[in-house]
Design a protein around this motif. Sequence first.
Motif, PDB file in Angstrom:
ATOM      1  N   LYS A 468       0.943  -1.325   0.078  1.00 13.95           N
ATOM      2  CA  LYS A 468       0.072   0.019   0.073  1.00 13.95           C
ATOM      3  C   LYS A 468       0.917   1.407   0.126  1.00 13.95           C
ATOM      4  CE  LYS A 468      -3.701   2.156   2.651  1.00 13.95           C
ATOM      5  NZ  LYS A 468      -4.672   2.093   3.725  1.00 13.95           N
ATOM      6  N   HIS A 469       1.957   1.325   0.651  1.00 18.01           N
ATOM      7  CA  HIS A 469       2.824   2.491   0.926  1.00 18.01           C
ATOM      8  C   HIS A 469       3.963   2.454   0.133  1.00 18.01           C
ATOM      9  CE1 HIS A 469       0.032   3.893   4.207  1.00 18.01           C
ATOM     10  NE2 HIS A 469      -0.104   2.627   4.486  1.00 18.01           N
ATOM     11  N   ARG A 470       4.460   3.563  -0.946  1.00 21.75           N
ATOM     12  CA  ARG A 470       5.340   3.534  -1.616  1.00 21.75           C
ATOM     13  C   ARG A 470       6.545   3.954  -0.702  1.00 21.75           C
ATOM     14  NH1 ARG A 470       5.902   4.489  -7.000  1.00 21.75           N
ATOM     15  NH2 ARG A 470       7.169   6.261  -6.481  1.00 21.75           N
ATOM     16  N   VAL A 471       6.374   4.593   0.369  1.00 26.46           N
ATOM     17  CA  VAL A 471       7.461   5.192   1.098  1.00 26.46           C
ATOM     18  C   VAL A 471       8.259   3.976   1.636  1.00 26.46           C
ATOM     19  CG1 VAL A 471       6.160   5.384   3.405  1.00 26.46           C
ATOM     20  CG2 VAL A 471       8.105   6.766   2.845  1.00 26.46           C
ATOM     21  N   ILE A 472       7.440   2.661   2.092  1.00 28.08           N
ATOM     22  CA  ILE A 472       8.050   1.474   2.409  1.00 28.08           C
ATOM     23  C   ILE A 472       8.853   0.940   1.252  1.00 28.08           C
ATOM     24  CG2 ILE A 472       7.563  -0.761   3.569  1.00 28.08           C
ATOM     25  CD1 ILE A 472       5.119   0.279   4.991  1.00 28.08           C
ATOM     26  N   GLN A 473       7.925   1.063   0.358  1.00 28.92           N
ATOM     27  CA  GLN A 473       8.830   0.208  -0.922  1.00 28.92           C
ATOM     28  C   GLN A 473      10.232   0.808  -1.182  1.00 28.92           C
ATOM     29  OE1 GLN A 473       5.884   0.004  -4.143  1.00 28.92           O
ATOM     30  NE2 GLN A 473       4.466  -0.519  -2.674  1.00 28.92           N
ATOM     31  N   THR A 474      10.147   2.244  -1.761  1.00 28.65           N
ATOM     32  CA  THR A 474      11.361   2.845  -2.221  1.00 28.65           C
ATOM     33  C   THR A 474      11.822   4.057  -1.314  1.00 28.65           C
ATOM     34  OG1 THR A 474       9.759   4.107  -3.531  1.00 28.65           O
ATOM     35  CG2 THR A 474      10.706   1.930  -4.557  1.00 28.65           C
ATOM     36  N   GLY A 475      11.162   4.345  -0.449  1.00 25.06           N
ATOM     37  CA  GLY A 475      11.687   5.662   0.435  1.00 25.06           C
ATOM     38  C   GLY A 475      13.140   5.748   0.896  1.00 25.06           C
ATOM     39  N   ASN A 476      13.693   6.669   0.973  1.00 24.06           N
ATOM     40  CA  ASN A 476      15.291   6.760   1.432  1.00 24.06           C
ATOM     41  C   ASN A 476      15.173   6.055   2.947  1.00 24.06           C
ATOM     42  OD1 ASN A 476      16.114   7.908  -0.852  1.00 24.06           O
ATOM     43  ND2 ASN A 476      15.561  10.087  -0.033  1.00 24.06           N
ATOM     44  N   TYR A 477      16.419   6.150   3.193  1.00 22.67           N
ATOM     45  CA  TYR A 477      16.732   5.459   4.475  1.00 22.67           C
ATOM     46  C   TYR A 477      17.632   6.424   5.499  1.00 22.67           C
ATOM     47  CZ  TYR A 477      17.895   1.696   8.045  1.00 22.67           C
ATOM     48  OH  TYR A 477      18.290   1.137   9.332  1.00 22.67           O
ATOM     49  N   THR A 478      17.231   6.737   6.569  1.00 25.49           N
ATOM     50  CA  THR A 478      17.903   7.511   7.310  1.00 25.49           C
ATOM     51  C   THR A 478      17.920   7.005   8.628  1.00 25.49           C
ATOM     52  OG1 THR A 478      17.410   9.372   6.321  1.00 25.49           O
ATOM     53  CG2 THR A 478      18.626   9.719   8.293  1.00 25.49           C
ATOM     54  N   PRO A 479      19.271   6.398   9.404  1.00 26.63           N
ATOM     55  CA  PRO A 479      19.240   5.839  10.752  1.00 26.63           C
ATOM     56  C   PRO A 479      18.764   6.864  11.587  1.00 26.63           C
ATOM     57  CG  PRO A 479      21.274   5.435   9.442  1.00 26.63           C
ATOM     58  CD  PRO A 479      20.601   6.438   8.719  1.00 26.63           C
ATOM     59  N   PHE A 480      18.074   6.567  12.685  1.00 25.58           N
ATOM     60  CA  PHE A 480      17.639   7.541  13.800  1.00 25.58           C
ATOM     61  C   PHE A 480      17.756   6.905  15.308  1.00 25.58           C
ATOM     62  CE2 PHE A 480      13.970  10.387  15.176  1.00 25.58           C
ATOM     63  CZ  PHE A 480      14.156  11.491  14.500  1.00 25.58           C
ATOM     64  N   LEU A 481      17.556   7.675  16.114  1.00 29.20           N
ATOM     65  CA  LEU A 481      17.762   7.415  17.620  1.00 29.20           C
ATOM     66  C   LEU A 481      19.205   6.463  17.794  1.00 29.20           C
ATOM     67  CD1 LEU A 481      14.013   6.380  18.740  1.00 29.20           C
ATOM     68  CD2 LEU A 481      15.231   8.479  18.877  1.00 29.20           C
ATOM     69  N   LEU A 482      20.067   6.940  17.193  1.00 35.78           N
ATOM     70  CA  LEU A 482      21.422   6.204  17.101  1.00 35.78           C
ATOM     71  C   LEU A 482      21.927   6.130  18.656  1.00 35.78           C
ATOM     72  CD1 LEU A 482      23.239   7.568  13.955  1.00 35.78           C
ATOM     73  CD2 LEU A 482      22.127   5.381  14.470  1.00 35.78           C
ATOM     74  N   GLU A 483      21.588   7.055  19.602  1.00 39.62           N
ATOM     75  CA  GLU A 483      22.187   7.209  20.851  1.00 39.62           C
ATOM     76  C   GLU A 483      21.499   6.068  21.821  1.00 39.62           C
ATOM     77  OE1 GLU A 483      18.525   9.590  21.029  1.00 39.62           O
ATOM     78  OE2 GLU A 483      20.169   9.280  19.594  1.00 39.62           O
ATOM     79  N   GLU A 484      20.451   5.497  21.303  1.00 38.30           N
ATOM     80  CA  GLU A 484      19.755   4.358  22.244  1.00 38.30           C
ATOM     81  C   GLU A 484      20.347   3.067  22.093  1.00 38.30           C
ATOM     82  OE1 GLU A 484      17.470   4.960  24.280  1.00 38.30           O
ATOM     83  OE2 GLU A 484      16.550   6.777  23.907  1.00 38.30           O
ATOM     84  N   ASP A 485      20.731   2.539  22.947  1.00 44.15           N
ATOM     85  CA  ASP A 485      21.678   1.092  22.773  1.00 44.15           C
ATOM     86  C   ASP A 485      20.868   0.087  22.449  1.00 44.15           C
ATOM     87  OD1 ASP A 485      23.810   2.468  23.795  1.00 44.15           O
ATOM     88  OD2 ASP A 485      23.534   1.760  25.964  1.00 44.15           O
ATOM     89  N   ARG A 486      19.638   0.080  22.661  1.00 45.46           N
ATOM     90  CA  ARG A 486      18.956  -1.320  22.366  1.00 45.46           C
ATOM     91  C   ARG A 486      17.672  -1.053  21.404  1.00 45.46           C
ATOM     92  NH1 ARG A 486      21.461  -5.758  23.353  1.00 45.46           N
ATOM     93  NH2 ARG A 486      19.598  -6.715  23.341  1.00 45.46           N
ATOM     94  N   ILE A 487      17.598   0.086  20.418  1.00 43.98           N
ATOM     95  CA  ILE A 487      16.925   0.344  19.712  1.00 43.98           C
ATOM     96  C   ILE A 487      17.496   0.256  18.124  1.00 43.98           C
ATOM     97  CG2 ILE A 487      15.466   2.181  18.797  1.00 43.98           C
ATOM     98  CD1 ILE A 487      14.620   2.801  21.593  1.00 43.98           C
ATOM     99  N   SER A 498       6.375  10.688   5.309  1.00 42.27           N
ATOM    100  CA  SER A 498       7.797   9.993   6.028  1.00 42.27           C
ATOM    101  C   SER A 498       6.872   9.122   7.029  1.00 42.27           C
ATOM    102  CB  SER A 498       8.244  11.472   6.982  1.00 42.27           C
ATOM    103  OG  SER A 498       8.625  12.356   6.032  1.00 42.27           O
ATOM    104  N   LEU A 499       7.888   7.780   7.321  1.00 42.11           N
ATOM    105  CA  LEU A 499       7.750   6.922   8.171  1.00 42.11           C
ATOM    106  C   LEU A 499       8.895   6.631   9.128  1.00 42.11           C
ATOM    107  CD1 LEU A 499       5.902   4.320   8.714  1.00 42.11           C
ATOM    108  CD2 LEU A 499       7.512   3.116   7.312  1.00 42.11           C
ATOM    109  N   LEU A 500       8.284   6.742  10.455  1.00 42.83           N
ATOM    110  CA  LEU A 500       9.352   6.740  11.456  1.00 42.83           C
ATOM    111  C   LEU A 500       9.078   5.317  12.274  1.00 42.83           C
ATOM    112  CD1 LEU A 500      11.722   7.533  13.561  1.00 42.83           C
ATOM    113  CD2 LEU A 500       9.468   8.356  14.858  1.00 42.83           C
ATOM    114  N   ALA A 501      10.082   4.437  12.082  1.00 41.82           N
ATOM    115  CA  ALA A 501      10.115   2.981  12.632  1.00 41.82           C
ATOM    116  C   ALA A 501      11.008   2.844  13.829  1.00 41.82           C
ATOM    117  CB  ALA A 501      10.531   1.877  11.650  1.00 41.82           C
TER     118      ALA A 501
END
Length: 551
Positions: A468-487, A498-501
Amino acid sequence: MERMAEKTIYQIYLRSFYDSNGDGFGDIPGITAKLDYFEKLGVDMLWLNPFYPSPQHDNGYDISDYTGVDPRFGTMTDFEELVHEAKKRSIGIMIDLVLNHTSTDHIWFQKALAGDSKYRDFYYFKKGRGKNCLPPTNWTSKFGGPAWERLPNSDEYYMHLYDVTQADLNWENPEVREALYQVVRFWIDKGVEGFRLDVLNVISKPDTLQDDFIGDGRRFYTDGPHIHEYLKELNTKTFGPEHLLTVGEMSSTSIASSIRYSNPAEKELSMVFHFHHLKVDYKDGEKWRLDQVRFGELKELFHTWQVEMTRGNGWDALFWNNHDQPRALGRFTSDKEEYHYAAATLLASTIHLMRGTPYLYMGEEIGMINPRFSTIESYSDIETINHYKLLQQEGLSEQETMAIIMERSRDNSRIPMQWTSGKNAGFTTGTPLYPVSDSKAWINVEAALKDKSSIFYFYQRLIELRKKHRVIQTGNYTPFLLEEDRIISYLREDETDSLLAVHYYGEEEHEITLPEVFLNGKILISNVGRDQIGKRITLKPYETLAILLTK
C-alpha cells in the motif's frame, strides 16, 4: 525495481514443509495443497529449495540432473501443476539453482572421468605438484579439508570449493556457460518467475591459481575477476529479457560488489543475499563458538548496508531466517512464551519496513522457535554431526558441546512445519524425516489462524502495508535514535510521506522522546496495541512502532 519493491517472498524447505503421501518427506503436491494458506498470508512468490535428482550429500545442492525432479519430491507433472495453481492466485514460483558446481554423479562429470575431452574442460582438473603429487593449491574447502580431491590411480585432482562430491564448473569455458543457460531457459519455459542462485559470487576463479598463505583461498575467487562479465551475459541470455526476479547468494561479499550486482543499470541481478548481520553472535568469527549478540554491531550493519545500498541504487534481500541458520527468535530476542508474540513481531517489523525485498522462512509467520534437542541422535545435519565430534576432540565436554549444537545446528530450522498440535504436528501421517518440536502444542498454524491477534495476522498486515505505501517500498533510509543502545530506528522518506520506525530490543520498559513533527502522524502498526502518540512514550518489552506522516 519498483515492481519487486512491493513483493514479499516465502521460502519453503521442501522436505519438511508438508508431506502429501505419508512417506515422511515433504513434497511438491504438499505445497500445492497449501496454496490457499499463502494466498491468505499475502505473499507474492514461493522460493523452493532444490528438488532436483541428487545423491543428497548436501541436501540437494549437489545436483545430478538440472532438469529433472527427484522422485521423493514428486514428478514434473506435479511441478507444472504447482506453477499453474500458484499463478491462479497471483503467486510466482522461484527455484533454487546451483551454477557453481554439480554433483560428481552428474553425467557431465561422469563423462569427464571417462576421458571425454569436451567434458573434462567443464571442470577444473589439474595435475598434482612435485614428486609427492601435492594438491594444485593449498585452498581449503568451505566444508573442511582440501579444496582438491585426487582421482584414484592418477596424478590429477579436481576442484571442489564445497563438498568432495560437488565438483566446481569451469565458467571460463563458453560451452559450460551455454549449457547452464539452457538449464535456466528450460525452467523459464516451465513458468518459473524467479531464481535464487546459490553461492553465485564464487563462479569466477582467477586466471592463475596460486597458494594462499594468509587465508583459505577465498580472497582469490570471492567476487572473482570475471564475475560481472559472467552475470551480465547470464542476464542477457536468460532471465533479463523476461524481466524475472533473481537473487544471488553472495558469500563474504562487500557492499560495493553488492551494489554492482543489484543496481538495475548494471543488468545483472535483482537483489543479493549477504550474511554479515547473522554473524554478530559468533565468538572471534567462529560459528561454533557461542557469544552474546553484539547488538551495537548488528545495528551498525543494518544501518550501513541500508544507507550505502540506497545511495548506490542497489537492492537488498531482507531476512532473519533460512534453511542454513538457527531461528532468529530465541537468538536475537528471547523465545520465552511470555515474550513470544512481541519478540516475533518485533523481528518482523524490523526488516519488513526497511528498503529491500523481505523474505519469510517457513514457520516464521507463526513464530516457530528452535527445538533445542538435547541429544545428538535427534540431529541429522552432516555439519552438526561433524562438529559434535570436533568440539569434543578440542576438549569440550558432552554438555558444553550439546549447548553449542542446540544453538547453532542448521537442523533448528529444518524440523517439520507445525500445522497442528496433533501427531507429527500435522506434517505427515508417516514417520517424519526430522524430529518434531514439543512447541507444536502452542505454536501451530491451526491455532494461529483462529486467533485474529496472532503473529500470522501481524505478518499479513505488514505485507499489506508494503503493497500500500510507496514510502516503505522505495523511500530513502536515514538511521534514527542512534544514541539508544537497544533500539534500531530509522526514517523512511519520499516526496509524499515520512515513516518513523522504532524497534526496541529490550525486556525492561524504556522511555524515549519522539520528534514533535510526528505527533501529527498516525500509528501505522504497533505490536502492543498503542493507539496514541505523545512526545515522550514508554516502550514496552520488544515493542515495535511505526508512525506515518503525510507531508
